[in-house]
Design a protein around this motif. Structure first.
Motif, PDB file in Angstrom:
ATOM      1  N   THR A 378       0.804  -1.224   0.000  1.00 38.45           N
ATOM      2  CA  THR A 378       0.000   0.000   0.000  1.00 38.45           C
ATOM      3  C   THR A 378       0.833   1.268   0.000  1.00 38.45           C
ATOM      4  OG1 THR A 378      -0.148  -0.183   2.401  1.00 38.45           O
ATOM      5  CG2 THR A 378      -1.978  -1.075   1.111  1.00 38.45           C
ATOM      6  N   GLY A 379       2.173   1.130   0.012  1.00 38.35           N
ATOM      7  CA  GLY A 379       3.031   2.310   0.057  1.00 38.35           C
ATOM      8  C   GLY A 379       3.024   3.082  -1.245  1.00 38.35           C
ATOM      9  N   ASP A 380       3.623   4.260  -1.202  1.00 40.85           N
ATOM     10  CA  ASP A 380       3.650   5.137  -2.369  1.00 40.85           C
ATOM     11  C   ASP A 380       4.389   4.512  -3.553  1.00 40.85           C
ATOM     12  OD1 ASP A 380       2.274   6.996  -0.924  1.00 40.85           O
ATOM     13  OD2 ASP A 380       4.059   8.154  -0.342  1.00 40.85           O
ATOM     14  N   ALA A 381       5.322   3.626  -3.273  1.00 42.91           N
ATOM     15  CA  ALA A 381       6.152   3.058  -4.332  1.00 42.91           C
ATOM     16  C   ALA A 381       5.347   2.300  -5.383  1.00 42.91           C
ATOM     17  CB  ALA A 381       7.208   2.134  -3.729  1.00 42.91           C
ATOM     18  N   TYR A 382       4.152   1.801  -5.000  1.00 39.43           N
ATOM     19  CA  TYR A 382       3.361   1.009  -5.922  1.00 39.43           C
ATOM     20  C   TYR A 382       2.115   1.735  -6.433  1.00 39.43           C
ATOM     21  CZ  TYR A 382       6.085  -3.165  -4.724  1.00 39.43           C
ATOM     22  OH  TYR A 382       7.096  -4.074  -4.556  1.00 39.43           O
ATOM     23  N   GLN A 383       1.918   2.959  -6.045  1.00 40.87           N
ATOM     24  CA  GLN A 383       0.683   3.646  -6.436  1.00 40.87           C
ATOM     25  C   GLN A 383       0.596   3.879  -7.937  1.00 40.87           C
ATOM     26  OE1 GLN A 383      -2.079   4.129  -4.486  1.00 40.87           O
ATOM     27  NE2 GLN A 383      -0.762   2.804  -3.220  1.00 40.87           N
ATOM     28  N   TRP A 384       1.734   4.188  -8.549  1.00 43.12           N
ATOM     29  CA  TRP A 384       1.702   4.409  -9.999  1.00 43.12           C
ATOM     30  C   TRP A 384       1.271   3.150 -10.737  1.00 43.12           C
ATOM     31  CZ3 TRP A 384       4.605   1.476 -13.354  1.00 43.12           C
ATOM     32  CH2 TRP A 384       5.648   0.707 -12.795  1.00 43.12           C
ATOM     33  N   TYR A 385       1.667   1.972 -10.213  1.00 36.98           N
ATOM     34  CA  TYR A 385       1.285   0.704 -10.848  1.00 36.98           C
ATOM     35  C   TYR A 385      -0.213   0.462 -10.715  1.00 36.98           C
ATOM     36  CZ  TYR A 385       1.562  -4.328 -11.944  1.00 36.98           C
ATOM     37  OH  TYR A 385       1.391  -5.579 -12.490  1.00 36.98           O
ATOM     38  N   LEU A 386      -0.769   0.842  -9.566  1.00 34.17           N
ATOM     39  CA  LEU A 386      -2.214   0.719  -9.365  1.00 34.17           C
ATOM     40  C   LEU A 386      -2.976   1.606 -10.345  1.00 34.17           C
ATOM     41  CD1 LEU A 386      -4.341  -0.654  -7.498  1.00 34.17           C
ATOM     42  CD2 LEU A 386      -4.270   1.422  -6.107  1.00 34.17           C
ATOM     43  N   GLN A 387      -2.437   2.773 -10.650  1.00 35.99           N
ATOM     44  CA  GLN A 387      -3.116   3.695 -11.553  1.00 35.99           C
ATOM     45  C   GLN A 387      -3.273   3.148 -12.965  1.00 35.99           C
ATOM     46  OE1 GLN A 387      -0.979   7.393 -11.348  1.00 35.99           O
ATOM     47  NE2 GLN A 387      -1.940   8.003  -9.417  1.00 35.99           N
ATOM     48  N   LEU A 388      -2.461   2.182 -13.347  1.00 36.54           N
ATOM     49  CA  LEU A 388      -2.607   1.567 -14.666  1.00 36.54           C
ATOM     50  C   LEU A 388      -3.958   0.877 -14.797  1.00 36.54           C
ATOM     51  CD1 LEU A 388       0.942  -0.032 -15.135  1.00 36.54           C
ATOM     52  CD2 LEU A 388       0.120   2.187 -15.949  1.00 36.54           C
ATOM     53  N   ARG A 389      -4.559   0.520 -13.634  1.00 31.86           N
ATOM     54  CA  ARG A 389      -5.882  -0.116 -13.634  1.00 31.86           C
ATOM     55  C   ARG A 389      -7.010   0.919 -13.535  1.00 31.86           C
ATOM     56  NH1 ARG A 389      -1.178  -2.832 -13.327  1.00 31.86           N
ATOM     57  NH2 ARG A 389      -1.534  -5.032 -13.733  1.00 31.86           N
ATOM     58  N   GLN A 390      -6.655   2.164 -13.340  1.00 31.62           N
ATOM     59  CA  GLN A 390      -7.652   3.225 -13.217  1.00 31.62           C
ATOM     60  C   GLN A 390      -7.940   3.936 -14.533  1.00 31.62           C
ATOM     61  OE1 GLN A 390      -5.447   5.028  -9.676  1.00 31.62           O
ATOM     62  NE2 GLN A 390      -7.549   5.605  -9.189  1.00 31.62           N
ATOM     63  N   TYR A 391      -6.940   3.999 -15.378  1.00 26.77           N
ATOM     64  CA  TYR A 391      -7.058   4.839 -16.577  1.00 26.77           C
ATOM     65  C   TYR A 391      -6.958   3.986 -17.838  1.00 26.77           C
ATOM     66  CZ  TYR A 391      -6.007   8.279 -12.967  1.00 26.77           C
ATOM     67  OH  TYR A 391      -6.032   9.033 -11.817  1.00 26.77           O
ATOM     68  N   GLY A 392      -8.090   3.417 -18.235  1.00 25.89           N
ATOM     69  CA  GLY A 392      -8.139   2.657 -19.477  1.00 25.89           C
ATOM     70  C   GLY A 392      -7.540   1.273 -19.381  1.00 25.89           C
ATOM     71  N   SER A 393      -7.836   0.557 -18.305  1.00 25.91           N
ATOM     72  CA  SER A 393      -7.295  -0.787 -18.121  1.00 25.91           C
ATOM     73  C   SER A 393      -7.788  -1.735 -19.218  1.00 25.91           C
ATOM     74  CB  SER A 393      -7.699  -1.322 -16.744  1.00 25.91           C
ATOM     75  OG  SER A 393      -7.116  -2.583 -16.510  1.00 25.91           O
ATOM     76  N   VAL A 394      -6.902  -2.628 -19.649  1.00 25.59           N
ATOM     77  CA  VAL A 394      -7.262  -3.624 -20.665  1.00 25.59           C
ATOM     78  C   VAL A 394      -6.634  -4.958 -20.281  1.00 25.59           C
ATOM     79  CG1 VAL A 394      -7.379  -1.881 -22.491  1.00 25.59           C
ATOM     80  CG2 VAL A 394      -5.244  -3.159 -22.131  1.00 25.59           C
ATOM     81  N   PRO A 395      -7.160  -6.069 -20.815  1.00 29.76           N
ATOM     82  CA  PRO A 395      -6.474  -7.348 -20.621  1.00 29.76           C
ATOM     83  C   PRO A 395      -5.059  -7.260 -21.194  1.00 29.76           C
ATOM     84  CG  PRO A 395      -8.657  -7.689 -21.550  1.00 29.76           C
ATOM     85  CD  PRO A 395      -8.391  -6.219 -21.620  1.00 29.76           C
ATOM     86  N   HIS A 396      -4.077  -7.751 -20.451  1.00 27.79           N
ATOM     87  CA  HIS A 396      -2.714  -7.728 -20.960  1.00 27.79           C
ATOM     88  C   HIS A 396      -1.905  -8.846 -20.318  1.00 27.79           C
ATOM     89  CE1 HIS A 396      -2.596  -5.244 -17.319  1.00 27.79           C
ATOM     90  NE2 HIS A 396      -1.276  -5.405 -17.274  1.00 27.79           N
ATOM     91  N   SER A 397      -0.890  -9.273 -21.039  1.00 21.98           N
ATOM     92  CA  SER A 397      -0.070 -10.412 -20.612  1.00 21.98           C
ATOM     93  C   SER A 397       1.382 -10.152 -20.953  1.00 21.98           C
ATOM     94  CB  SER A 397      -0.526 -11.691 -21.326  1.00 21.98           C
ATOM     95  OG  SER A 397      -1.885 -11.978 -21.065  1.00 21.98           O
TER      96      SER A 397
END
Length: 431
Positions: A378-397
């Motif tokens: 939950t620290g700040d270091a991972y917040q940018w990664y969480l945002q990838l699911r907020q702004y136009g998330s798509v299935p990806h592999s």
């Protein structure tokens, strides 16, 4: 008179050329001396005749020491007995520098001695061949991904967080902050895939894992593709096409090197997509049927388990749908069965173990938030990664291929320490 290299002598058949080279080995018989020459591009035999050079220069040629550097002039002639297909009829030579007491002689040396002299051991025929195979895999990698519309992205080596939440990280100070040497560029590649659709990286990664096995290095290189709008099955197809491509490229372009390495080509010739697949559930059962009593559902596989599974197939084999509990936080659970993830490890034949790990990534914001809480991310270091699911998330592999293990497998080398120019091992930071 043309100045050329050994790899290009075929362009100068029956012509006189000059080559800058080193003495790899030599022998003499009466009025003829045979100089085994190398120039970094290959190896060729040079034939020195007493009548061609005169007595003084001929006698000098017979005394040339191993690794002496020189310019050699001679005529390129065909020689079907040579792996190269040519030899050099030497008419003159000039010494650049005479080497004295070269430590790696043609006799047998211990591994530790050779590793201490890695900077010189690279000159040997076998090590030269391994590095040429490595280079061909790298060349074919760029070719494959460039030809298929991928954009190369370079993730940072210094990071503020772990890609997989493990403790096997090298810590360092980034001014007044904690930082780590990257163990994977994946998280950054996911961000790049949202910008460029299909991306890949190729760079060094680091694991502070205190392992001494023949499969492990502390510093190793990874090829990591990441793909938007691709599910788990799509990714498996890319993986098997890519591995097939590099294996066939080595077979096609490194024939002499594979011959030097005495590699059995029959197994490599079978490396063509599609690859067999086995689920983790079925792999557990297979191992139990083979007499492994030390493995239960929920355990990760060790080297003996991977080898036993691989021995059941002639090609690399995918083990799919591992338990979510033993895999990284970002792997997407199977929608039809939440206790296993949409992931796979690709196991190479002949006991070389896992060469690829990959998965479909979680693209749902709420599920990723839940994973953050479960893994204390939950620290700040991972917040940018969480945002990838907020702004136009798509299935990806995506997936990661370990270069050194792949080189070891394709080249038929037992230990990964021979597949990287200057290996970093648990107790080795030199040279």
């Amino acid at each position: 008179m043309a100045k050329t290299t050994i790899q290009n002598v075929s362009r100068h058949l029956n012509e006189e050329v000059t080559i800058g080279a080193w003495i790899h080995n030599k022998r003499s018989s009466g009025k003829i001396a045979f100089l085994q020459l190398r120039d970094g591009t290959g190896f060729i035999q040079g034939v020195v005749g007493k009548n061609d050079l005169g007595e003084d220069k001929f006698n000098k040629a017979k005394t040339l020491s191993q690794e002496t550097s020189l310019y050699v002039t001679g005529t390129v002639v065909e020689d079907k007995r040579s792996p190269l297909g040519f030899e050099l009829q030497i008419s003159d030579f000039s010494i650049i520098q005479e080497a004295e007491d070269y430590p790696i002689t043609p006799k047998e040396h211990g591994t530790e001695f050779l590793m201490d002299h890695r900077h010189l051991w690279l000159r040997s025929k076998k090590q030269h061949a391994v590095m040429k195979v490595r280079n061909e895999i790298i060349r074919a990698t760029y070719e494959f991904f460039n030809d298929n519309g991928y954009v190369k992205i370079d993730p940072p080596i210094l990071t503020g967080s772990s890609a997989e939440g493990t403790t096997e990280l090298f810590h360092t100070k980034y001014f007044d902050e904690e930082a780590y040497l990257s163990q994977s560029g994946q998280l950054y590649l996911e961000a790049a895939a949202m910008a460029f659709n299909k991306v890949f990286s190729f760079g060094p990664t680091f694991r502070a894992e205190k392992s001494k096995t023949r499969r492990h290095l502390i510093e190793f290189w990874m090829i990591e593709p990441e793909m938007a709008f691709m599910d788990h099955e799509d990714s498996l197809e890319v993986q098997e096409e890519y591995v097939s491509y590099i294996a066939q490229s080595v077979l096609r372009n490194c024939k002499m090197e594979l011959e030097v390495l005495e590699r059995d080509l029959t197994s490599l010739q079978k490396i063509e997509a599609p690859f067999p697949r086995i689920t983790y559930d079925d792999a557990i059962q297979l191992l139990k049927d083979k007499g492994f009593t030390d493995i239960d559902w929920g355990d990760d596989f060790g080297a003996p388990h991977e080898t036993a599974i691989a021995d059941s197939y002639e090609k690399p084999v995918f083990i799919t749908h591992f338990p979510t509990e033993i895999k990284a936080f970002y792997m997407k659970p199977d929608p039809e069965r939440a206790d296993v993830a949409l992931c796979a490890d690709l196991i190479a034949p002949e006991g070389y173990g896992e060469i690829i790990g990959g998965s479909q990534r979680i693209d749902d914001l709420e599920l990723m938030k839940q994973r953050y809480e479960e893994h204390n991310l939950t620290g700040d270091a991972y917040q940018w990664y969480l945002q990838l699911r907020q702004y136009g998330s798509v299935p990806h592999s995506g997936f990661g291929l370990g270069l050194e293990r792949t080189v070891a497998w394709i080249a038929g080398v037992e230990h990964v320490r021979e597949t990287i120019p200057f290996p970093r091992l648990l107790n080795r930071l030199y040279p």
